[in-house]
Design a protein around this motif. Structure first.
Motif, PDB file in Angstrom:
ATOM      1  N   UNK A  40     -28.572  -3.257 -55.191  1.00 57.99           N
ATOM      2  CA  UNK A  40     -27.985  -2.487 -56.289  1.00 57.99           C
ATOM      3  C   UNK A  40     -27.681  -3.385 -57.487  1.00 57.99           C
ATOM      4  N   UNK A  41     -27.606  -2.794 -58.666  1.00 61.17           N
ATOM      5  CA  UNK A  41     -27.156  -3.570 -59.830  1.00 61.17           C
ATOM      6  C   UNK A  41     -25.710  -4.054 -59.606  1.00 61.17           C
ATOM      7  N   UNK A  42     -25.332  -5.147 -60.239  1.00 63.23           N
ATOM      8  CA  UNK A  42     -24.002  -5.737 -59.987  1.00 63.23           C
ATOM      9  C   UNK A  42     -22.822  -4.767 -60.134  1.00 63.23           C
ATOM     10  N   UNK A  43     -22.853  -3.886 -61.129  1.00 65.39           N
ATOM     11  CA  UNK A  43     -21.716  -2.972 -61.292  1.00 65.39           C
ATOM     12  C   UNK A  43     -21.634  -1.966 -60.142  1.00 65.39           C
ATOM     13  N   UNK A  44     -22.757  -1.560 -59.605  1.00 62.31           N
ATOM     14  CA  UNK A  44     -22.768  -0.645 -58.458  1.00 62.31           C
ATOM     15  C   UNK A  44     -22.477  -1.398 -57.156  1.00 62.31           C
ATOM     16  N   UNK A  45     -22.868  -2.657 -57.097  1.00 63.75           N
ATOM     17  CA  UNK A  45     -22.635  -3.462 -55.896  1.00 63.75           C
ATOM     18  C   UNK A  45     -21.146  -3.622 -55.634  1.00 63.75           C
ATOM     19  N   UNK A  46     -20.342  -3.667 -56.691  1.00 61.82           N
ATOM     20  CA  UNK A  46     -18.887  -3.763 -56.515  1.00 61.82           C
ATOM     21  C   UNK A  46     -18.349  -2.534 -55.795  1.00 61.82           C
ATOM     22  N   UNK A  47     -18.865  -1.358 -56.139  1.00 56.49           N
ATOM     23  CA  UNK A  47     -18.436  -0.133 -55.456  1.00 56.49           C
ATOM     24  C   UNK A  47     -18.873  -0.140 -53.994  1.00 56.49           C
ATOM     25  N   UNK A  48     -20.068  -0.629 -53.745  1.00 58.97           N
ATOM     26  CA  UNK A  48     -20.553  -0.722 -52.364  1.00 58.97           C
ATOM     27  C   UNK A  48     -19.693  -1.688 -51.559  1.00 58.97           C
ATOM     28  N   UNK A  49     -19.262  -2.770 -52.189  1.00 59.34           N
ATOM     29  CA  UNK A  49     -18.393  -3.731 -51.513  1.00 59.34           C
ATOM     30  C   UNK A  49     -17.047  -3.100 -51.166  1.00 59.34           C
ATOM     31  N   UNK A  50     -16.499  -2.318 -52.109  1.00 60.17           N
ATOM     32  CA  UNK A  50     -15.226  -1.628 -51.833  1.00 60.17           C
ATOM     33  C   UNK A  50     -15.406  -0.609 -50.710  1.00 60.17           C
ATOM     34  N   UNK A  51     -16.527   0.095 -50.712  1.00 56.07           N
ATOM     35  CA  UNK A  51     -16.794   1.071 -49.657  1.00 56.07           C
ATOM     36  C   UNK A  51     -16.900   0.379 -48.305  1.00 56.07           C
TER      37      UNK A  51
END
Length: 162
Positions: A40-51
């Motif tokens: 994922x792009x970095x901004x979306x990867x942060x959400x995936x990390x939180x999930x």
């Protein structure tokens, strides 16, 4: 409705194994999210990390309390031998066999894809992908095996009512 004091050893084992199966499904989602995070792009990867972090907490909430309860019951001798003869334990073993087969096939396919495509993804992506496939196949297999039994039991009981 059963209270904790009225639950039989077999019911305790079944409940524990169902929770473990659900926990395995959540861990599979966490590994899938971890693999997804790498593409994922970095901004979306942060959400995936939180999930993924949320899923990790969910696994602890789902599995740890029944694990402690089950362990204490075994120490007190309440559940000795019940887990090996349990129908749910047999379904758990069958799901593990199905997951092993799916994992083996997935590893062969992943190896072939890596050789053909030569992707620029890190090795951890493929490890997470393999773990996602393995744990997902276990969880799906366990769910299908246990719900198929529930459906057959309901049909059997409905036929007896006629």
């Amino acid at each position: 409705m059963n209270t904790d004091k009225n639950i039989s050893p077999a019911q305790m084992v079944d409940s524990f194994l169902r929770r473990v199966g659900l926990g395995v499904a959540v861990v599979a989602l966490a590994y899938g999210t971890s693999a997804l995070e790498l593409v994922l792009p970095p901004n979306m990867a942060d959400y995936a990390d939180m999930a993924r972090f949320g899923l990790s907490i969910l696994v602890i909430i789902l599995v740890f309390p029944p694990f402690v309860k089950f362990t204490l019951a075994r120490r007190r001798g309440v559940c000795k031998g019940a887990d090996t003869d349990s129908y749910m334990a047999e379904m758990f073993k069958q799901a593990a066999h199905h997951a092993f087969t799916a994992t083996f096939v997935a590893l062969i396919l992943i190896e072939g894809a890596i050789k053909m495509l030569e992707p620029k993804l890190p090795a951890v992506f493929f490890i997470d992908l393999a773990l996602f496939i393995s744990l997902s196949s276990f969880a799906i297999s366990f769910y299908r095996l246990t719900t198929a039994d529930d459906t057959e039991q309901d049909e059997w009981e409905d036929a007896g009512d006629e």
